[in-house]
Design an enzyme around this catalytic site. Structure first.
Site, short mmCIF file in Angstrom:
data_model
loop_
_atom_site.label_atom_id
_atom_site.label_comp_id
_atom_site.label_asym_id
_atom_site.label_seq_id
_atom_site.Cartn_x
_atom_site.Cartn_y
_atom_site.Cartn_z
N LYS A 12 0.97 -1.78 -0.16
CA LYS A 12 -0.58 -0.20 -0.29
C LYS A 12 1.19 1.27 -0.47
CE LYS A 12 -1.28 -1.08 4.29
NZ LYS A 12 -1.75 -2.42 4.12
N ARG A 33 -10.14 -0.07 8.71
CA ARG A 33 -9.63 -1.13 9.45
C ARG A 33 -10.21 -1.93 9.96
NH1 ARG A 33 -3.46 0.53 8.80
NH2 ARG A 33 -2.40 -2.00 8.54
N ARG A 35 11.57 -5.39 5.57
CA ARG A 35 11.26 -4.25 5.04
C ARG A 35 12.00 -2.75 5.43
NH1 ARG A 35 4.84 -1.84 5.26
NH2 ARG A 35 4.76 -3.74 7.47
N ARG A 75 11.10 -0.92 11.68
CA ARG A 75 10.18 -0.85 12.10
C ARG A 75 9.70 -1.17 13.13
NH1 ARG A 75 4.70 -0.21 8.85
NH2 ARG A 75 3.71 -1.13 10.09
N ARG A 101 -1.00 -8.81 13.07
CA ARG A 101 -1.90 -7.72 12.04
C ARG A 101 -2.07 -8.46 10.82
NH1 ARG A 101 4.05 -5.48 11.57
NH2 ARG A 101 3.19 -4.24 9.72
P1 ADP Z 1 1.20 -2.04 7.95
O1 ADP Z 1 1.71 -0.92 6.78
O2 ADP Z 1 1.96 -2.45 7.85
O3 ADP Z 1 -0.61 -2.72 6.94
P2 ADP Z 1 0.40 0.89 9.56
O4 ADP Z 1 1.72 1.16 9.14
O5 ADP Z 1 -0.65 1.13 8.22
O6 ADP Z 1 0.53 -1.06 9.21
O7 ADP Z 1 -0.08 0.53 10.64
C1 ADP Z 1 0.72 0.63 11.57
C2 ADP Z 1 -0.22 -0.22 13.30
O8 ADP Z 1 -0.27 1.43 13.08
C3 ADP Z 1 -1.52 -1.03 13.16
O9 ADP Z 1 -0.49 -2.34 13.63
C4 ADP Z 1 -2.55 -0.50 13.77
O10 ADP Z 1 -2.25 -0.66 15.89
C5 ADP Z 1 -2.14 1.01 13.78
N1 ADP Z 1 -2.86 1.43 12.83
C6 ADP Z 1 -2.96 2.12 11.46
N2 ADP Z 1 -4.58 2.24 11.02
C7 ADP Z 1 -4.98 1.43 11.77
C8 ADP Z 1 -6.40 2.02 11.73
N3 ADP Z 1 -7.44 2.39 10.84
N4 ADP Z 1 -7.07 2.10 12.88
C9 ADP Z 1 -6.75 1.52 14.10
N5 ADP Z 1 -5.58 1.25 13.77
C10 ADP Z 1 -4.40 1.45 12.56
P1 ADP Z 2 1.72 -2.07 3.34
O1 ADP Z 2 2.20 -0.07 3.20
O2 ADP Z 2 0.92 -2.46 2.41
O3 ADP Z 2 2.24 -2.58 4.63
P2 ADP Z 2 5.02 -1.75 1.97
O4 ADP Z 2 4.71 -0.64 1.34
O5 ADP Z 2 6.15 -1.48 2.85
O6 ADP Z 2 3.19 -2.30 2.17
O7 ADP Z 2 5.38 -3.03 1.22
C1 ADP Z 2 6.13 -3.64 1.64
C2 ADP Z 2 7.23 -4.83 1.44
O8 ADP Z 2 7.74 -5.11 0.71
C3 ADP Z 2 8.36 -3.50 1.58
O9 ADP Z 2 9.56 -3.60 2.23
C4 ADP Z 2 8.50 -3.04 -0.54
O10 ADP Z 2 9.34 -2.43 -0.51
C5 ADP Z 2 8.41 -4.49 -0.44
N1 ADP Z 2 7.34 -4.52 -1.21
C6 ADP Z 2 5.90 -3.79 -1.76
N2 ADP Z 2 5.46 -4.10 -2.89
C7 ADP Z 2 6.40 -4.76 -3.44
C8 ADP Z 2 5.73 -5.98 -5.22
N3 ADP Z 2 4.81 -5.40 -5.60
N4 ADP Z 2 6.83 -7.28 -5.24
C9 ADP Z 2 7.93 -7.44 -3.99
N5 ADP Z 2 8.48 -6.42 -3.37
C10 ADP Z 2 7.29 -5.74 -2.62
#
Ligand code: ADP
Ligand code: ADP
Ligand code: ZN
Length: 230
Positions: A13, A88, A127, A162, A173
């Site tokens: 994302k 979410r 990551r 992170r 998660r």
């Molecule tokens: P990822 O990129 O791995 O999907 P995020 O950075 O979006 O993770 O989220 C990290 C953490 O922040 C989540 O595990 C949760 O604790 C909190 N969080 C993020 N978005 C939301 C949401 N919409 N509602 C509640 N908690 C959230």
């Molecule tokens: P999210 O925001 O959904 O948690 P990220 O964009 O941070 O996910 O991506 C998670 C990890 O996977 C990062 O290290 C990123 O560089 C890698 N990544 C993202 N998209 C791809 C893809 N299409 N193929 C392989 N690795 C990816």
């Protein structure tokens, strides 16, 4: 363009949002980033949510919804936005719908990025991001060209990982995604704006799939342009 990127942790994302934000000139609003900024700055909100992020469970809806509502009120959201990691759960999706309705605006699309759990774990384990500009990287899938410098902003040896990107928290998660977040897919499907892309594809292919999904559907041309020179 008013867009939601929806997908499990590690689906890509943030990676896609950073590309789309440049392309469309609209802000990328990541709930997780907003929480992490608050934690880093030691704000009261940050203090409230720090242990929740560490555990990998969801921050209470009231806190999250208020934070996003404030962000969407900022002037830079006037022409559109990309939401990443919000909503979410169904309650958040309903709150967002109400918020937008009050502003007289509508979402254009909700893009679901589908990725298998095993791949997600590998992505999250490798990551890291640039501490200066937030550009995302991966140990295997996206290494910086110079291992000591960010490709995008040139910052030297400023890469961060992170604390919640560890095996135990990732499991929580992913469970949270399947039980609480996935149920919002039918919510958006019923509103006719859900698009699904194959998040397992390479990054640039995922971008192309998203752009194709966002293109307005071409309707048959009932008024062909007049022939040149005639
Ligand atoms: P990822 O990129 O791995 O999907 P995020 O950075 O979006 O993770 O989220 C990290 C953490 O922040 C989540 O595990 C949760 O604790 C909190 N969080 C993020 N978005 C939301 C949401 N919409 N509602 C509640 N908690 C959230
Ligand atoms: P999210 O925001 O959904 O948690 P990220 O964009 O941070 O996910 O991506 C998670 C990890 O996977 C990062 O290290 C990123 O560089 C890698 N990544 C993202 N998209 C791809 C893809 N299409 N193929 C392989 N690795 C990816
Ligand atoms: Zn950088």
């Amino acid at each position: 363009m008013r867009l939601i990127l929806l997908g499990p942790p590690g689906a890509g994302k943030g990676t896609q949002a950073r590309i789309l934000t440049d392309k469309y000139g609209i802000p990328h609003i990541a709930a997780g980033d907003l929480f992490r900024d608050n934690i880093k700055n030691g704000t009261p909100l940050g203090k409230k949510v720090e242990s929740i992020l560490k555990a990998g469970t969801l921050v209470p809806d009231e806190i999250t919804i208020n934070m996003i509502a404030d962000r969407l009120d900022q002037p830079d959201c006037k022409n559109g936005f990309i939401l990443d990691g919000f909503p979410r759960n169904v309650a958040q999706a309903e709150a967002l719908e109400k918020m937008l309705k009050a502003k007289g605006i509508k979402l254009d699309a909700v893009v679901q990025m589908a990725v298998k759990d095993a791949e997600l774990i590998e992505r999250i384990s490798g990551r890291f991001t640039c501490g200066a500009c937030g550009e995302g990287y991966h140990d295997k899938f996206k290494k910086p060209h110079d291992p000591h410098a960010c490709d995008k902003c040139g910052a030297k040896d400023d890469f961060v990982r992170r604390p919640d990107d560890n095996a135990a928290t990732v499991k929580t998660r992913l469970d949270t995604y399947h039980t609480q977040t996935a149920p919002i897919l039918p919510f958006y499907e019923s509103r006719g704006i859900l698009k699904t892309v194959n998040g397992m594809a390479p990054m640039n292919e995922v971008t192309n799939q998203i752009l194709a999904a966002l293109e307005p559907k071409k309707s048959p041309d009932r008024h062909p342009a007049p022939k040149k020179g005639g």
